[in-house]
Design a protein around this motif. Structure first.
Motif, short mmCIF file in Angstrom:
data_model
loop_
_atom_site.label_atom_id
_atom_site.label_comp_id
_atom_site.label_asym_id
_atom_site.label_seq_id
_atom_site.Cartn_x
_atom_site.Cartn_y
_atom_site.Cartn_z
N PRO A 50 23.32 27.94 99.20
CA PRO A 50 24.62 26.87 98.80
C PRO A 50 24.74 27.00 97.61
O PRO A 50 25.95 26.55 97.32
CB PRO A 50 23.72 25.74 99.82
CG PRO A 50 22.63 26.02 100.14
CD PRO A 50 22.11 27.25 99.43
N LEU A 51 24.28 27.13 96.09
CA LEU A 51 24.52 27.13 95.20
C LEU A 51 25.48 28.52 94.46
O LEU A 51 25.92 27.89 93.68
CB LEU A 51 23.81 26.47 94.24
CG LEU A 51 23.16 25.52 94.64
CD1 LEU A 51 21.59 25.05 93.53
CD2 LEU A 51 24.02 23.70 94.40
N PHE A 52 24.96 29.61 95.58
CA PHE A 52 25.72 31.06 95.37
C PHE A 52 27.13 30.77 94.16
O PHE A 52 27.24 31.73 93.52
CB PHE A 52 26.03 31.95 95.97
CG PHE A 52 24.77 32.41 96.44
CD1 PHE A 52 23.48 32.19 95.63
CD2 PHE A 52 24.27 33.71 97.97
CE1 PHE A 52 22.02 32.89 95.74
CE2 PHE A 52 23.30 33.63 97.59
CZ PHE A 52 21.88 33.32 96.96
N PRO A 53 27.78 29.94 94.90
CA PRO A 53 29.13 29.38 94.58
C PRO A 53 29.09 29.40 92.31
O PRO A 53 29.67 29.91 91.94
CB PRO A 53 30.40 29.03 95.06
CG PRO A 53 29.85 29.18 96.72
CD PRO A 53 28.17 29.11 96.49
N PHE A 54 28.14 28.37 92.73
CA PHE A 54 28.22 27.58 91.35
C PHE A 54 27.20 28.78 90.46
O PHE A 54 27.66 28.43 89.14
CB PHE A 54 27.48 26.08 91.94
CG PHE A 54 28.00 25.06 91.89
CD1 PHE A 54 28.65 24.47 91.57
CD2 PHE A 54 27.52 24.98 93.74
CE1 PHE A 54 29.77 23.63 92.58
CE2 PHE A 54 28.39 23.32 94.50
CZ PHE A 54 29.47 23.68 94.01
N LEU A 55 26.27 29.10 90.82
CA LEU A 55 25.37 29.75 90.03
C LEU A 55 25.78 31.36 90.21
O LEU A 55 25.72 31.77 88.59
CB LEU A 55 24.25 30.39 90.74
CG LEU A 55 22.70 29.84 91.11
CD1 LEU A 55 21.51 29.39 92.38
CD2 LEU A 55 22.98 28.47 89.69
N LEU A 176 24.44 16.66 95.46
CA LEU A 176 24.49 17.23 94.10
C LEU A 176 24.76 17.56 93.08
O LEU A 176 25.22 17.64 91.72
CB LEU A 176 22.15 17.68 94.24
CG LEU A 176 21.53 16.38 94.98
CD1 LEU A 176 19.95 16.85 94.69
CD2 LEU A 176 21.64 15.03 94.03
N ALA A 177 25.37 19.31 93.09
CA ALA A 177 25.55 20.49 93.06
C ALA A 177 27.13 19.59 92.23
O ALA A 177 27.77 19.67 91.11
CB ALA A 177 25.99 21.51 93.22
N LEU A 178 27.62 18.98 93.25
CA LEU A 178 29.39 18.26 93.23
C LEU A 178 29.13 17.36 91.81
O LEU A 178 29.75 16.95 90.94
CB LEU A 178 30.22 18.24 94.24
CG LEU A 178 30.06 19.33 94.77
CD1 LEU A 178 31.08 18.74 96.70
CD2 LEU A 178 31.32 20.10 94.23
N LEU A 179 27.80 16.69 91.96
CA LEU A 179 27.88 15.69 91.58
C LEU A 179 27.15 15.81 89.90
O LEU A 179 27.87 15.50 88.49
CB LEU A 179 27.20 14.94 91.82
CG LEU A 179 26.65 13.31 90.69
CD1 LEU A 179 27.33 12.35 91.06
CD2 LEU A 179 25.75 12.58 91.29
N GLY A 180 26.41 16.94 89.82
CA GLY A 180 25.92 17.46 88.24
C GLY A 180 25.59 18.76 87.58
O GLY A 180 24.89 18.93 86.87
N GLY A 181 26.11 19.05 88.68
CA GLY A 181 25.47 21.00 88.35
C GLY A 181 25.03 21.54 89.30
O GLY A 181 23.89 20.93 89.49
N PRO A 182 24.67 22.51 89.56
CA PRO A 182 23.82 23.40 89.77
C PRO A 182 21.80 23.19 89.58
O PRO A 182 21.02 22.92 90.02
CB PRO A 182 23.41 24.93 89.61
CG PRO A 182 24.06 25.29 88.87
CD PRO A 182 25.22 23.70 88.58
N GLY A 183 22.12 22.85 88.11
CA GLY A 183 20.89 22.60 87.22
C GLY A 183 20.24 21.29 87.59
O GLY A 183 18.81 21.02 88.00
N LEU A 184 21.53 19.93 88.11
CA LEU A 184 20.87 19.19 89.10
C LEU A 184 19.96 19.23 90.11
O LEU A 184 19.20 18.49 90.94
CB LEU A 184 21.88 17.55 88.44
CG LEU A 184 21.39 16.46 89.22
CD1 LEU A 184 20.72 15.98 88.57
CD2 LEU A 184 22.55 15.86 89.17
N ALA A 185 20.89 20.11 90.26
CA ALA A 185 20.52 19.80 92.08
C ALA A 185 19.47 20.57 92.49
O ALA A 185 17.99 20.07 93.30
CB ALA A 185 21.59 20.81 92.83
#
Length: 424
Positions: A50-55, A176-185
């Protein structure tokens, strides 16, 4: 010692056996913690996609490079699972489960903190190694600590927890990624798993099997008493698991693409049909647990449920159904495919040698990895050749092979039907 004292002690033992002493609460706590660990393990599995777009934006790489991380995860998990099963039986399932939770959590946490592509691959390998611990350790603990008459329901709740983890993972990670980025998630998910270790390590495993089975399952799933593990039954069940992975993977991973391209329905309608399949599979697992506790004919239950699943899937493959009918058919197929899961697990437990549940589940679970690795190549080839209905047709073929395997194991075990297990 007087006869009166003997009588009183006998009465005390009878009362204790009826009340179960601390076993019921101990077994419930065990089931709760192991199921929570299974839920977290499924969140681990789906933490990255799910985090691929962010990563992609953060690491400045493409989806092919990100997909390589998943390949690394699955290959390491497949290679590690059987050896870890032997380790479970050697040093104890509780320690291995705690190590898997901790390593998986730290791997995800480190990916979020380091933030480089090279470490993404290293972290994916570590997470894959951790993933190899869950099935052998979970099933060894449940086999040792759950009363035999409740084993099917325990397996079903454990499996349901995994399904629940799969269902909630995308929403949790993306939120969580929308809230603080993939690192937070990744950090929150990883830290949750590490914190759960604090509850797993001191966990007591009640010896719940009773006198007749006391020597078969050590209380912590460790110190095996011997027995050959590579038996025809275990090898057959490994193939059985691989066939299940092929058929379920066809629907779970490729049905949406097949329905959109070959059935004239919208993406929303196709996703609704897949959601019905997945959600009703989870509820089918719960029903299957009750069935598994009321019979010893687990192969017959698996064969009957999957034969009906194949029939419904064949209807999807050859029929011209509308969106609603497709959703109903796939939902019913999902329910029936879920029903077999506890019986499937009971078949493995029955085939395990004394003290060898970890090894048995570790080996047969590699069948899932085989299907997960080879299936996408086959189903992708089918779609690339413009035959979307054959996604369901191929699934039917694998389902029928699964039915034959279940019946073959039943016939090999003996011509006569086993008596029904007592109910409680």
């Amino acid at each position: 010692m007087s006869s009166r004292q003997v009588d009183l002690r006998a009465v005390g033992r009878d009362v204790q056996s009826h009340l179960g002493s601390e076993r019921p609460s101990g077994a419930k706590r065990l089931l709760l913690l192991v199921s929570l660990a299974h839920l977290v393990s499924h969140v681990y599995i789906l933490a990255l996609p799910p985090l691929f777009p962010f990563l992609r934006d953060r690491l400045q790489v493409g989806f092919v490079e990100l997909g390589l991380a998943l390949t690394v995860f699955n290959v390491v998990s497949a290679v590690a699972q059987a050896p870890i099963g032997f380790l479970v039986d050697r040093i104890g399932a509780r320690r291995v489960l705690a190590a898997g939770l901790g390593l998986g959590g730290l791997a995800l946490l480190s990916i979020g903190l380091v933030g480089t592509y090279a470490w993404l691959l290293v972290g994916a390998a570590l997470a894959g190694l951790a993933n190899g611990a869950f099935h052998p350790a979970d099933y060894a603990l449940l086999s040792a600590g759950i009363p035999k008459a409740q084993m099917g329901r325990a397996f079903s709740l454990h499996t349901f927890a995994g399904y629940l983890g799969t269902a909630i993972a995308p929403a949790v990670l993306i939120g969580l990624a929308l809230l603080g980025g993939p690192g937070l998630a990744l950090g929150v998910v990883g830290l949750a798993g590490v914190l759960l270790v604090a509850f797993i390590l001191p966990m007591r495993v009640p010896a719940a099997q009773g006198p007749a089975d006391a020597g078969k399952q050590p209380a912590d799933g460790g110190s095996p008493t011997g027995g050959t593990i590579f038996t025809p039954a275990i090898i057959s069940l490994t193939v059985f698991f691989a066939l299940l992975s092929f058929s379920n993977g066809a629907i779970q991973n490729f049905s949406v693409a097949a329905l959109v391209s070959g059935y004239g329905i919208t993406l929303t309608q196709a996703n609704a049909a897949l959601t019905a399949f997945l959600m009703l599979s989870a509820f089918g697992v719960l029903v299957g647990g009750f069935l598994a506790d009321r019979t010893r004919r687990h192969g017959d239950v698996a064969a009957a449920a999957f034969a009906l699943t194949a029939l419904l899937t064949l209807l999807v493959a050859v029929g011209d159904l509308g969106a609603l009918a497709l959703t109903l058919a796939l939902g019913a197929a999902g329910f029936l495919s879920g029903v077999i899961a506890p019986s499937r697990d009971m078949m493995v437990q029955a085939a395990a040698p004394p003290g060898g549940s970890g090894r048995a589940f570790g080996i047969v679970s590699t069948g899932f990895n085989v299907g997960g690795a080879a299936g996408p190549l086959l189903f992708g080839w089918i779609l690339d050749h413009g035959e979307p209905r054959w996604i369901f047709g191929a699934a039917v073929g694998f389902m029928l092979l699964t039915v034959l395997m279940a019946l073959r194991d039943r016939w090999a075990a003996g011509k006569g039907a086993a008596p029904a297990a007592p109910t409680r």
